[in-house]
Design a protein around this motif. Structure first.
Motif, PDB file in Angstrom:
ATOM      1  N   TYR A 235      -9.386  86.729 -89.338  1.00 20.38           N
ATOM      2  CA  TYR A 235      -8.424  86.569 -88.256  1.00 20.38           C
ATOM      3  C   TYR A 235      -9.029  87.258 -87.032  1.00 20.38           C
ATOM      4  N   VAL A 236      -9.573  86.455 -86.158  1.00 18.50           N
ATOM      5  CA  VAL A 236     -10.412  86.966 -85.074  1.00 18.50           C
ATOM      6  C   VAL A 236      -9.625  87.001 -83.770  1.00 18.50           C
ATOM      7  N   GLU A 237      -9.765  88.094 -83.032  1.00 21.34           N
ATOM      8  CA  GLU A 237      -9.160  88.200 -81.705  1.00 21.34           C
ATOM      9  C   GLU A 237     -10.263  88.491 -80.692  1.00 21.34           C
ATOM     10  N   ILE A 238     -10.518  87.520 -79.823  1.00 21.43           N
ATOM     11  CA  ILE A 238     -11.539  87.682 -78.801  1.00 21.43           C
ATOM     12  C   ILE A 238     -11.046  88.710 -77.775  1.00 21.43           C
ATOM     13  N   PRO A 239     -11.879  89.674 -77.409  1.00 20.83           N
ATOM     14  CA  PRO A 239     -11.418  90.732 -76.498  1.00 20.83           C
ATOM     15  C   PRO A 239     -10.983  90.197 -75.134  1.00 20.83           C
ATOM     16  N   GLU A 240      -9.907  90.770 -74.597  1.00 11.61           N
ATOM     17  CA  GLU A 240      -9.451  90.451 -73.251  1.00 11.61           C
ATOM     18  C   GLU A 240     -10.571  90.776 -72.260  1.00 11.61           C
ATOM     19  N   GLY A 241     -10.768  89.880 -71.306  1.00 14.33           N
ATOM     20  CA  GLY A 241     -11.845  90.045 -70.338  1.00 14.33           C
ATOM     21  C   GLY A 241     -13.056  89.189 -70.643  1.00 14.33           C
ATOM     22  N   THR A 242     -13.154  88.691 -71.870  1.00 15.64           N
ATOM     23  CA  THR A 242     -14.235  87.766 -72.225  1.00 15.64           C
ATOM     24  C   THR A 242     -14.081  86.484 -71.411  1.00 15.64           C
ATOM     25  N   THR A 243     -15.163  86.016 -70.819  1.00 12.38           N
ATOM     26  CA  THR A 243     -15.066  84.848 -69.938  1.00 12.38           C
ATOM     27  C   THR A 243     -15.605  83.566 -70.569  1.00 12.38           C
ATOM     28  N   SER A 244     -16.375  83.673 -71.642  1.00 15.16           N
ATOM     29  CA  SER A 244     -16.911  82.451 -72.250  1.00 15.16           C
ATOM     30  C   SER A 244     -17.147  82.655 -73.736  1.00 15.16           C
ATOM     31  N   ILE A 245     -17.049  81.568 -74.465  1.00 17.00           N
ATOM     32  CA  ILE A 245     -17.421  81.518 -75.883  1.00 17.00           C
ATOM     33  C   ILE A 245     -18.562  80.523 -75.978  1.00 17.00           C
ATOM     34  N   GLY A 246     -19.701  80.982 -76.418  1.00 15.90           N
ATOM     35  CA  GLY A 246     -20.898  80.166 -76.379  1.00 15.90           C
ATOM     36  C   GLY A 246     -20.919  79.046 -77.401  1.00 15.90           C
ATOM     37  N   ALA A 247     -21.796  78.097 -77.170  1.00 18.68           N
ATOM     38  CA  ALA A 247     -22.008  77.000 -78.119  1.00 18.68           C
ATOM     39  C   ALA A 247     -22.414  77.556 -79.480  1.00 18.68           C
ATOM     40  N   TYR A 248     -21.852  76.973 -80.528  1.00 22.66           N
ATOM     41  CA  TYR A 248     -22.181  77.298 -81.926  1.00 22.66           C
ATOM     42  C   TYR A 248     -21.765  78.721 -82.332  1.00 22.66           C
ATOM     43  N   ALA A 249     -20.875  79.368 -81.565  1.00 23.75           N
ATOM     44  CA  ALA A 249     -20.559  80.772 -81.807  1.00 23.75           C
ATOM     45  C   ALA A 249     -20.042  81.024 -83.217  1.00 23.75           C
ATOM     46  N   PHE A 250     -19.222  80.098 -83.751  1.00 23.57           N
ATOM     47  CA  PHE A 250     -18.675  80.261 -85.101  1.00 23.57           C
ATOM     48  C   PHE A 250     -19.055  79.071 -85.989  1.00 23.57           C
ATOM     49  N   TYR A 251     -20.119  78.429 -85.668  1.00 24.99           N
ATOM     50  CA  TYR A 251     -20.513  77.208 -86.371  1.00 24.99           C
ATOM     51  C   TYR A 251     -20.643  77.476 -87.878  1.00 24.99           C
ATOM     52  N   ASN A 252     -19.954  76.646 -88.658  1.00 25.63           N
ATOM     53  CA  ASN A 252     -20.039  76.681 -90.115  1.00 25.63           C
ATOM     54  C   ASN A 252     -19.487  77.972 -90.717  1.00 25.63           C
ATOM     55  N   TYR A 253     -18.612  78.659 -89.977  1.00 24.82           N
ATOM     56  CA  TYR A 253     -18.055  79.903 -90.498  1.00 24.82           C
ATOM     57  C   TYR A 253     -16.786  79.601 -91.288  1.00 24.82           C
ATOM     58  N   ASP A 254     -16.947  79.414 -92.592  1.00 20.69           N
ATOM     59  CA  ASP A 254     -15.858  78.962 -93.448  1.00 20.69           C
ATOM     60  C   ASP A 254     -14.757  80.002 -93.640  1.00 20.69           C
TER      61      ASP A 254
END
Length: 399
Positions: A235-254
């Motif tokens: 259960y992931v929470e991206i930190p406040e202030g983050t401006t981008s999530i890159g390509a393939y960041a969680f690719y294949n993360y089951d």
């Protein structure tokens, strides 16, 4: 000085970690081709290859460490240490570690670059500790190191080159420092036993420029673990202030089941969540319009501040979104030829078709029994057979 082709002035060859000096026969020939060519034999005594050799670049003054191949009749060298300086000059680069007997290498913190192909195909190499002074690991640097069990990075590493760890079969876990911002094509491709990836900063992780799916170490194995401060991230929470999530960041993360994305995020790269087969919910702290402008449909449930996207997808150039409020929104360019929302026939109460749609195909909206209103743009030029069959509650059509 002894000239060694284009690599510069030979400073010295060096003892291994046990204090034993390597042979360096034939130095008078002044034609040692990067330590691959056999050195001559003298009086029946084997003169062998050098163990660790240091060269000074004539233009920059940089000192580079090399390891050559030992002769069969020499004792194997399984542990080498790179010195911090030679003749008063810091050793800043490592390249051409062609000794296939090497199992352990101690890298001094004067080294800033591990060059491409540095440890390529070193099939006995087991353990490497990369100090924080190293900023770049070059292409193919550790590729096909089939016995590499452990490699540790420290904060300071910034880039990892293409296929840098390709086919490191026994590598089981790795820590990616927050300082890393770029990982090249297939850097961790076919590391089939890599099942644990440790990170220290989730914001830094999603900011990494992964060149392709094989650049992400999560790519290799079903149920690989992404750990933040040793905790498995489900259960992931991206930190406040983050401006981008890159390509393939969680690719294949089951193992990813839910992710929360703050309103500060302005862009999401391609296939950021592809292959996340157990991802059930994305929570986005802004509107559905902002989400759809930022990240194209991906058939995930997305909870936004104004509504919840139950399903979304695309067929050719046409996209669709089904909202929890009952709205089916269709956009893009071209004909509607594929009815992808049939699982939500009972949910849909309103349909909005965007300008750019040219045709409504046969049975497109059939059996939407709770549909009450429909808007059709003037770009639509034809409507197929039974397009609204069994739409018994339809009251309003806006053209």
């Amino acid at each position: 000085p002894i000239t060694v082709n284009q690599d510069g002035e030979l400073l010295q060859y060096m003892k291994d970690v046990d204090g034993n000096y390597g042979w360096f026969g034939g130095a008078e020939s002044e034609a040692i081709d990067e330590f691959y060519a056999e050195t001559p034999q003298d009086g029946g005594y084997g003169m062998g290859y050098p163990k660790v050799v240091y060269l000074r670049k004539p233009d920059s003054g940089e000192v580079t460490a090399h390891i050559g191949v030992t002769r069969q009749y020499q004792d194997p060298i399984n542990h080498a240490k790179i010195e911090e300086e030679v003749d008063g000059m810091p050793v800043t680069r490592i390249r051409d570690f062609t000794n296939r007997d090497m199992e352990y290498v101690d890298i001094t913190d004067s080294v800033t670059i591990i060059e491409g192909v540095a440890f390529y195909d070193n099939v006995r190499l087991k353990k490497v500790e990369v100090p924080g002074s190293v900023r770049h690991i070059g292409d193919i640097a550790f590729s096909d190191c089939l016995s590499l069990e452990k490699i540790t990075f420290e904060e300071g590493l910034e880039t990892i080159g293409e296929t840098a760890f390709y086919s490191c079969d026994t590598l089981s876990d790795i820590t990616i420092p927050a300082s890393v911002h770029t990982i090249g094509n297939n850097a961790f491709y076919y590391c089939k036993n890599l099942k644990r990836v440790d990170i220290q900063d989730l914001g830094a992780w999603v900011g990494i420029n992964f060149a392709n799916a094989g650049a992400n170490p999560l790519f290799n194995s079903d149920y690989s673990e992404l750990r933040l401060d040793s905790w498995v991230q489900e259960y992931v929470e991206i930190p406040e202030g983050t401006t981008s999530i890159g390509a393939y960041a969680f690719y294949n993360y089951d193992l990813l089941r839910e992710i929360t994305i703050p309103a500060s995020v302005q862009s999401i790269g391609v296939q950021a969540f592809d292959g996340c087969d157990n991802l059930e919910t994305i929570n986005f702290r802004d509107t559905t319009d902002r989400w759809l402008d930022m990240y194209r449909p991906n058939n995930r449930k997305v909870v936004c501040t104004d509504d919840t996207i139950l399903s979304s997808g695309n067929s050719s150039e046409v996209t669709y979104v089904v909202m929890e409020s009952g709205l089916l929104r269709i956009g893009g360019i071209g004909p509607i030829t594929n009815k992808q929302w049939s699982n939500y026939n009972e949910v849909i109460t309103r349909v909005e078709i965007g300008s750019g749609i040219t045709e409504i195909g046969d049975y497109t909206f059939a059996y939407l029994r709770n549909l009450t209103s429909l808007s059709i743009p003037d770009t639509v030029t034809s409507i197929g057979n039974n397009a609204f069959s069994e739409c018994l509650a339809l009251e309003s059509v806006f053209i």
